[in-house]
Design a protein around this motif. Structure first.
Motif, PDB file in Angstrom:
ATOM      1  N   ASN A   1      46.113  31.995  49.493  1.00  0.00           N
ATOM      2  CA  ASN A   1      46.989  33.154  49.714  1.00  0.00           C
ATOM      3  C   ASN A   1      47.280  33.892  48.405  1.00  0.00           C
ATOM      4  O   ASN A   1      48.312  34.562  48.268  1.00  0.00           O
ATOM      5  CB  ASN A   1      48.300  32.751  50.390  1.00  0.00           C
ATOM      6  N   LEU A   2      46.343  33.757  47.445  1.00  0.00           N
ATOM      7  CA  LEU A   2      46.470  34.422  46.151  1.00  0.00           C
ATOM      8  C   LEU A   2      45.327  35.417  45.982  1.00  0.00           C
ATOM      9  O   LEU A   2      44.272  35.285  46.611  1.00  0.00           O
ATOM     10  CB  LEU A   2      46.422  33.390  45.020  1.00  0.00           C
ATOM     11  N   PRO A   3      45.520  36.431  45.126  1.00  0.00           N
ATOM     12  CA  PRO A   3      44.423  37.378  44.874  1.00  0.00           C
ATOM     13  C   PRO A   3      43.200  36.668  44.311  1.00  0.00           C
ATOM     14  O   PRO A   3      43.316  35.805  43.441  1.00  0.00           O
ATOM     15  CB  PRO A   3      45.019  38.339  43.834  1.00  0.00           C
ATOM     16  N   LYS A   4      42.037  36.995  44.828  1.00  0.00           N
ATOM     17  CA  LYS A   4      40.787  36.426  44.343  1.00  0.00           C
ATOM     18  C   LYS A   4      39.784  37.566  44.246  1.00  0.00           C
ATOM     19  O   LYS A   4      39.196  37.988  45.233  1.00  0.00           O
ATOM     20  CB  LYS A   4      40.267  35.335  45.286  1.00  0.00           C
ATOM     21  N   GLU A   5      39.615  38.052  43.029  1.00  0.00           N
ATOM     22  CA  GLU A   5      38.824  39.266  42.848  1.00  0.00           C
ATOM     23  C   GLU A   5      37.343  39.020  43.079  1.00  0.00           C
ATOM     24  O   GLU A   5      36.747  38.103  42.508  1.00  0.00           O
ATOM     25  CB  GLU A   5      39.051  39.852  41.448  1.00  0.00           C
TER      26      GLU A   5
ATOM     27  N   THR B   1      34.745  44.375  43.421  1.00  0.00           N
ATOM     28  CA  THR B   1      35.967  45.143  43.665  1.00  0.00           C
ATOM     29  C   THR B   1      36.109  46.322  42.697  1.00  0.00           C
ATOM     30  O   THR B   1      36.217  47.477  43.107  1.00  0.00           O
ATOM     31  CB  THR B   1      37.212  44.237  43.575  1.00  0.00           C
TER      32      THR B   1
ATOM     33  N   ILE C   1      42.663  38.840  49.179  1.00  0.00           N
ATOM     34  CA  ILE C   1      43.511  37.647  49.156  1.00  0.00           C
ATOM     35  C   ILE C   1      42.704  36.459  49.656  1.00  0.00           C
ATOM     36  O   ILE C   1      42.072  36.514  50.713  1.00  0.00           O
ATOM     37  CB  ILE C   1      44.756  37.842  50.042  1.00  0.00           C
ATOM     38  N   ASP C   2      42.694  35.391  48.871  1.00  0.00           N
ATOM     39  CA  ASP C   2      42.003  34.170  49.270  1.00  0.00           C
ATOM     40  C   ASP C   2      42.764  33.535  50.433  1.00  0.00           C
ATOM     41  O   ASP C   2      43.950  33.179  50.286  1.00  0.00           O
ATOM     42  CB  ASP C   2      41.954  33.204  48.074  1.00  0.00           C
TER      43      ASP C   2
ATOM     44  N   ASN D   1      48.212  41.929  44.296  1.00  0.00           N
ATOM     45  CA  ASN D   1      46.754  42.070  44.397  1.00  0.00           C
ATOM     46  C   ASN D   1      46.298  43.516  44.185  1.00  0.00           C
ATOM     47  O   ASN D   1      45.166  43.859  44.506  1.00  0.00           O
ATOM     48  CB  ASN D   1      46.256  41.570  45.749  1.00  0.00           C
ATOM     49  N   GLN D   2      47.166  44.353  43.638  1.00  0.00           N
ATOM     50  CA  GLN D   2      46.802  45.741  43.340  1.00  0.00           C
ATOM     51  C   GLN D   2      46.824  45.946  41.826  1.00  0.00           C
ATOM     52  O   GLN D   2      47.864  45.774  41.179  1.00  0.00           O
ATOM     53  CB  GLN D   2      47.762  46.710  44.026  1.00  0.00           C
TER      54      GLN D   2
ATOM     55  N   GLU E   1      42.398  47.148  45.057  1.00  0.00           N
ATOM     56  CA  GLU E   1      43.121  46.218  45.921  1.00  0.00           C
ATOM     57  C   GLU E   1      42.260  44.970  46.072  1.00  0.00           C
ATOM     58  O   GLU E   1      41.249  44.961  46.777  1.00  0.00           O
ATOM     59  CB  GLU E   1      43.430  46.859  47.271  1.00  0.00           C
ATOM     60  N   VAL E   2      42.674  43.927  45.393  1.00  0.00           N
ATOM     61  CA  VAL E   2      41.902  42.688  45.298  1.00  0.00           C
ATOM     62  C   VAL E   2      42.080  41.873  46.572  1.00  0.00           C
ATOM     63  O   VAL E   2      43.198  41.743  47.080  1.00  0.00           O
ATOM     64  CB  VAL E   2      42.352  41.886  44.062  1.00  0.00           C
TER      65      VAL E   2
END
Length: 201
Positions: free
Chosen positions: A108-112, A116, A103-104, A158-159, A100-101
């Protein structure tokens, strides 16, 4: 007796004494297709994953746990690639390990985070060792259709599925195809420890 039914026949040839559960762990393909993992034992194995370390206690690991005979098990199996499909359906349980990455907050986007997937790996390692201690075996699979599985299980953006783990009871390896059997009984090898140590002073 089957070709491989005794864990000690696959014991790691280590240069230093390890805990038995570490030396005995290996990744079989020949599972007992009739064995069912006790639910309390399965919970214990998953609990070991829950208590693995993670960066800042972020706990990014999530799991899709499916039991042989269920529609979800069939979905994971159908999306395995190559040789994996030929034997993985004999395992008692198929587990998809999901990162589960974060969220920036700005986009509001996934930011790994660099940690992780590392932490998901730690969780799966703990799961594997606990499974070994419970008399079970695991095998990590990297060959799978990640996007298809994400859609099948309605994962969020984000998963991300990192790996599939087979879990079950050791079976009769002679039921494997000749090519898979050759891999199953091949000697276990590792690079020498000296090759792994970039600095050791």
């Amino acid at each position: 007796m089957s070709l491989i039914t005794d864990t000690h026949s696959r014991l790691a040839d280590t240069d230093a004494e390890l805990l038995p559960v570490l030396a005995e762990r290996w990744s079989p393909r020949g599972y007992d297709a009739s064995a069912v993992v006790d639910e309390a034992v399965l919970t214990t194995v998953l609990e070991a994953a829950r208590w693995s370390p993670s960066a800042s206690n972020s706990q990014p690991a999530r799991f899709i746990v499916t039991r042989r005979g269920s529609a979800n098990f069939a979905t994971i199996h159908a999306n395995l690639m190559g040789f994996n499909q030929a034997w993985a359906d004999s395992a008692s349980v198929l587990i998809a390990s999901v990162a589960e990455v974060p969220i920036d907050p700005e986009t509001n986007l996934p930011k790994e985070s660099p940690w992780t997937r590392y932490d998901v790996g730690q969780a799966v390692a703990h799961l594997s060792i606990q499974a070994q201690a419970e008399g079970l075996h695991t095998h990590q699979l990297g060959g799978f259709e990640g996007q298809a599985l994400a859609e099948a299980f309605n994962l969020a953006a984000n998963q991300v599925i990192v790996t599939i783990t087979t879990l079950g009871v050791l079976g009769d390896a002679s039921t494997l195809t000749p090519e898979l059997l050759e891999r199953e009984i091949a000697p276990r090898t590792r690079k020498p420890l000296t090759e792994l140590l970039l600095v050791n002073d």
